[in-house]
Design a protein around this motif. Sequence first.
Motif, mmCIF file in Angstrom:
data_model
loop_
_atom_site.group_PDB
_atom_site.id
_atom_site.type_symbol
_atom_site.label_atom_id
_atom_site.label_comp_id
_atom_site.label_asym_id
_atom_site.label_seq_id
_atom_site.Cartn_x
_atom_site.Cartn_y
_atom_site.Cartn_z
ATOM 1 N N LEU A 289 0.840 -1.195 0.000
ATOM 2 C CA LEU A 289 0.000 0.000 0.000
ATOM 3 C C LEU A 289 0.876 1.247 0.000
ATOM 4 O O LEU A 289 1.841 1.336 0.765
ATOM 5 C CB LEU A 289 -0.920 0.006 1.219
ATOM 6 N N VAL A 290 0.510 2.219 -0.843
ATOM 7 C CA VAL A 290 1.301 3.435 -0.998
ATOM 8 C C VAL A 290 0.372 4.643 -1.006
ATOM 9 O O VAL A 290 -0.695 4.602 -1.618
ATOM 10 C CB VAL A 290 2.125 3.393 -2.304
ATOM 11 N N ASN A 291 0.779 5.709 -0.320
ATOM 12 C CA ASN A 291 0.067 6.983 -0.354
ATOM 13 C C ASN A 291 0.746 7.890 -1.366
ATOM 14 O O ASN A 291 1.870 8.352 -1.148
ATOM 15 C CB ASN A 291 0.076 7.628 1.031
ATOM 16 N N LEU A 292 0.083 8.147 -2.490
ATOM 17 C CA LEU A 292 0.607 9.046 -3.505
ATOM 18 C C LEU A 292 -0.313 10.253 -3.595
ATOM 19 O O LEU A 292 -1.423 10.166 -4.121
ATOM 20 C CB LEU A 292 0.705 8.356 -4.871
ATOM 21 N N ASN A 293 0.134 11.371 -3.010
ATOM 22 C CA ASN A 293 -0.650 12.605 -3.003
ATOM 23 C C ASN A 293 -2.047 12.375 -2.435
ATOM 24 O O ASN A 293 -3.053 12.814 -3.005
ATOM 25 C CB ASN A 293 -0.725 13.196 -4.407
ATOM 26 N N GLU A 294 -2.102 11.667 -1.300
ATOM 27 C CA GLU A 294 -3.344 11.361 -0.592
ATOM 28 C C GLU A 294 -4.290 10.475 -1.399
ATOM 29 O O GLU A 294 -5.495 10.461 -1.159
ATOM 30 C CB GLU A 294 -4.060 12.643 -0.153
ATOM 31 N N LYS A 295 -3.748 9.732 -2.327
ATOM 32 C CA LYS A 295 -4.509 8.713 -3.053
ATOM 33 C C LYS A 295 -3.945 7.344 -2.700
ATOM 34 O O LYS A 295 -2.732 7.162 -2.707
ATOM 35 C CB LYS A 295 -4.440 8.951 -4.559
ATOM 36 N N LEU A 296 -4.831 6.404 -2.391
ATOM 37 C CA LEU A 296 -4.388 5.070 -2.017
ATOM 38 C C LEU A 296 -4.056 4.268 -3.272
ATOM 39 O O LEU A 296 -4.895 4.099 -4.161
ATOM 40 C CB LEU A 296 -5.461 4.346 -1.212
ATOM 41 N N VAL A 297 -2.840 3.781 -3.328
ATOM 42 C CA VAL A 297 -2.367 2.992 -4.466
ATOM 43 C C VAL A 297 -1.932 1.623 -3.957
ATOM 44 O O VAL A 297 -1.260 1.511 -2.919
ATOM 45 C CB VAL A 297 -1.206 3.704 -5.182
ATOM 46 N N LEU A 298 -2.308 0.593 -4.685
ATOM 47 C CA LEU A 298 -1.933 -0.778 -4.376
ATOM 48 C C LEU A 298 -0.987 -1.292 -5.457
ATOM 49 O O LEU A 298 -1.303 -1.242 -6.646
ATOM 50 C CB LEU A 298 -3.175 -1.678 -4.301
ATOM 51 N N VAL A 299 0.181 -1.753 -5.039
ATOM 52 C CA VAL A 299 1.125 -2.404 -5.949
ATOM 53 C C VAL A 299 1.152 -3.882 -5.563
ATOM 54 O O VAL A 299 1.495 -4.226 -4.429
ATOM 55 C CB VAL A 299 2.528 -1.791 -5.844
ATOM 56 N N GLY A 300 0.769 -4.741 -6.478
ATOM 57 C CA GLY A 300 0.613 -6.147 -6.132
ATOM 58 C C GLY A 300 1.255 -7.090 -7.121
ATOM 59 O O GLY A 300 1.352 -6.797 -8.317
ATOM 60 N N GLY A 301 1.707 -8.220 -6.581
ATOM 61 C CA GLY A 301 2.214 -9.288 -7.427
ATOM 62 C C GLY A 301 1.048 -10.120 -7.934
ATOM 63 O O GLY A 301 0.298 -10.707 -7.155
ATOM 64 N N ILE A 302 0.870 -10.164 -9.249
ATOM 65 C CA ILE A 302 -0.258 -10.887 -9.852
ATOM 66 C C ILE A 302 0.062 -12.375 -9.872
ATOM 67 O O ILE A 302 1.089 -12.800 -10.409
ATOM 68 C CB ILE A 302 -0.533 -10.370 -11.276
ATOM 69 N N ALA A 303 -0.828 -13.166 -9.281
ATOM 70 C CA ALA A 303 -0.588 -14.601 -9.159
ATOM 71 C C ALA A 303 -1.029 -15.346 -10.420
ATOM 72 O O ALA A 303 -1.935 -14.922 -11.128
ATOM 73 C CB ALA A 303 -1.329 -15.152 -7.948
ATOM 74 N N LYS A 304 -0.367 -16.456 -10.684
ATOM 75 C CA LYS A 304 -0.753 -17.314 -11.792
ATOM 76 C C LYS A 304 -2.085 -17.998 -11.482
ATOM 77 O O LYS A 304 -2.432 -18.243 -10.335
ATOM 78 C CB LYS A 304 0.320 -18.384 -12.047
ATOM 79 N N HIS A 305 -2.831 -18.298 -12.543
ATOM 80 C CA HIS A 305 -4.122 -18.956 -12.367
ATOM 81 C C HIS A 305 -3.926 -20.329 -11.732
ATOM 82 O O HIS A 305 -3.116 -21.140 -12.189
ATOM 83 C CB HIS A 305 -4.816 -19.111 -13.720
ATOM 84 N N ASN A 306 -4.656 -20.585 -10.662
ATOM 85 C CA ASN A 306 -4.595 -21.839 -9.913
ATOM 86 C C ASN A 306 -3.254 -22.065 -9.230
ATOM 87 O O ASN A 306 -3.006 -23.152 -8.704
ATOM 88 C CB ASN A 306 -4.920 -23.042 -10.804
ATOM 89 N N ARG A 307 -2.366 -21.063 -9.252
ATOM 90 C CA ARG A 307 -1.086 -21.146 -8.531
ATOM 91 C C ARG A 307 -0.866 -19.834 -7.792
ATOM 92 O O ARG A 307 -0.067 -19.005 -8.205
ATOM 93 C CB ARG A 307 0.065 -21.433 -9.487
ATOM 94 N N PRO A 308 -1.596 -19.606 -6.706
ATOM 95 C CA PRO A 308 -1.558 -18.309 -6.027
ATOM 96 C C PRO A 308 -0.222 -17.968 -5.397
ATOM 97 O O PRO A 308 -0.018 -16.835 -4.958
ATOM 98 C CB PRO A 308 -2.655 -18.439 -4.960
ATOM 99 N N ASP A 309 0.704 -18.926 -5.349
ATOM 100 C CA ASP A 309 1.994 -18.663 -4.731
ATOM 101 C C ASP A 309 3.074 -18.326 -5.754
ATOM 102 O O ASP A 309 4.231 -18.113 -5.385
ATOM 103 C CB ASP A 309 2.442 -19.878 -3.909
ATOM 104 N N ILE A 310 2.726 -18.286 -7.045
ATOM 105 C CA ILE A 310 3.697 -17.994 -8.090
ATOM 106 C C ILE A 310 3.320 -16.680 -8.765
ATOM 107 O O ILE A 310 2.196 -16.503 -9.234
ATOM 108 C CB ILE A 310 3.774 -19.129 -9.124
ATOM 109 N N ILE A 311 4.262 -15.766 -8.844
ATOM 110 C CA ILE A 311 4.024 -14.450 -9.426
ATOM 111 C C ILE A 311 4.259 -14.483 -10.935
ATOM 112 O O ILE A 311 5.214 -15.097 -11.411
ATOM 113 C CB ILE A 311 4.927 -13.400 -8.748
ATOM 114 N N LYS A 312 3.357 -13.849 -11.677
ATOM 115 C CA LYS A 312 3.519 -13.782 -13.124
ATOM 116 C C LYS A 312 3.656 -12.348 -13.635
ATOM 117 O O LYS A 312 3.921 -12.119 -14.814
ATOM 118 C CB LYS A 312 2.339 -14.458 -13.819
ATOM 119 N N GLY A 313 3.460 -11.378 -12.746
ATOM 120 C CA GLY A 313 3.582 -9.980 -13.139
ATOM 121 C C GLY A 313 3.296 -9.077 -11.958
ATOM 122 O O GLY A 313 2.965 -9.537 -10.854
ATOM 123 N N ILE A 314 3.417 -7.768 -12.170
ATOM 124 C CA ILE A 314 3.168 -6.778 -11.127
ATOM 125 C C ILE A 314 2.228 -5.712 -11.680
ATOM 126 O O ILE A 314 2.443 -5.193 -12.784
ATOM 127 C CB ILE A 314 4.479 -6.132 -10.645
#
Length: 404
Positions: A289-314
């Motif tokens: 979670l990041v505060n950018l000029n009082e706007k809430l921004v979420l930066v997240g690791g996108i999980a692979k389908h059916n593999r929630p523990d493996i990252i495929k992108g951000i």
Amino acid sequence: MIHLMESSWDYLPVDHIRTPAFNSGVVSEASNGGNDFSVSLDAVVPDDILERIFTFLPIASMMRATSVCKRWHGIIYSSRFVWTHMLPQRPWYFMFTSNETAAGYAFDPILRKWYDLELPYIDKSSCFVSSSCGLVCFMDNDNRNTISVSNPITKSCRRLLEPPGETLPDYSTIAMKVDRLSHKYSVTLAKSKQIPEDFVRWEFSVYKYDSSSGTWVTSVSEVFIGWRGGDDSVICEGVLYCLIHSTGVLGNVNPRHGLIMYDLAGEPSETSLMQTSISVPCSLTCGRLVNLNEKLVLVGGIAKHNRPDIIKGIGIWELHEKQWHEVARMPHKFFQGFGELDDVFACSGIDDLVYIQSYGATALLVFDMMQKQWRWSVKCPVSKRFPLQLFTGFCFEPRLDIAA
């Protein structure tokens, strides 16, 4: 990874940009036996003009200027005009690694240089960090009750009173907010602990520290069922946002994350935090979670389908009226530039910049929210000494006018 980054770097020790002011003495002395006199430009420029000149300097140049003479030092450190009218300063990113001392390097995105920097009140890299308006708050990872506030540039620091609540919570997170006018600040600490011999229920409590009173108060406390607190939170527009995690014991495996919010200035409410929780935009391996000029921004690791523990992108999303709107997704060439990226990563941001760093390497990627551009920083001088060495970091706003 290396071929995607700029190969050259330039770093300066902190003493090069900030040295003690020497005595003002005589700025310019007579020459030719005292018959001819040279007049220093500084001697004829009034303070208000110097103040205006200083507002156009990058923070690193302003820090160097403090060592020119006592007059410049006094104007820069004491003038409210300089700091209220100066050009916007971009946030620096401090990167460090596990060692005996918390020494590392701070990246200046304006001059694109790294500065040698040592921080007070940090014994090791395993700590929780939050920053706001030039101040940085640290909490140790051992007992999670030792909390300090510091200005990384001036080295002003202060250790806070020990907070109430559990001394050894299972999960904790801190968030800091500084008032830009008064320079008073508040620190929130969220603790989460599993109820003994109960795999379903978790205690979740929020405590708030106010620099004016120097005391902690308990803001909210309740029990979550099937969910627990995490280690990421931020304050935006007086509201505390915390990421929570599914325990999976009730079958609620996907999504693995959720978002709860608590109005720090509002009256106590009987409504459960879970009743107003917000789902994350997609299945994530981790979220920041990041505060950018009082706007809430979420930066997240996108999980692979059916593999929630493996990252495929951000991905990067912005919250607007409890709805997530996608801002950008990291291009694949930059994602590959991190090499072997774990399912979790370090990320922080201020103003319009978002910094993303892999724990296993020193590669630092910067995303500009306004220009929608991705860019590698110049190479960090931190070196990897052994294969399993970990790195982390955080960003902060460099300022000289605020004390802990």
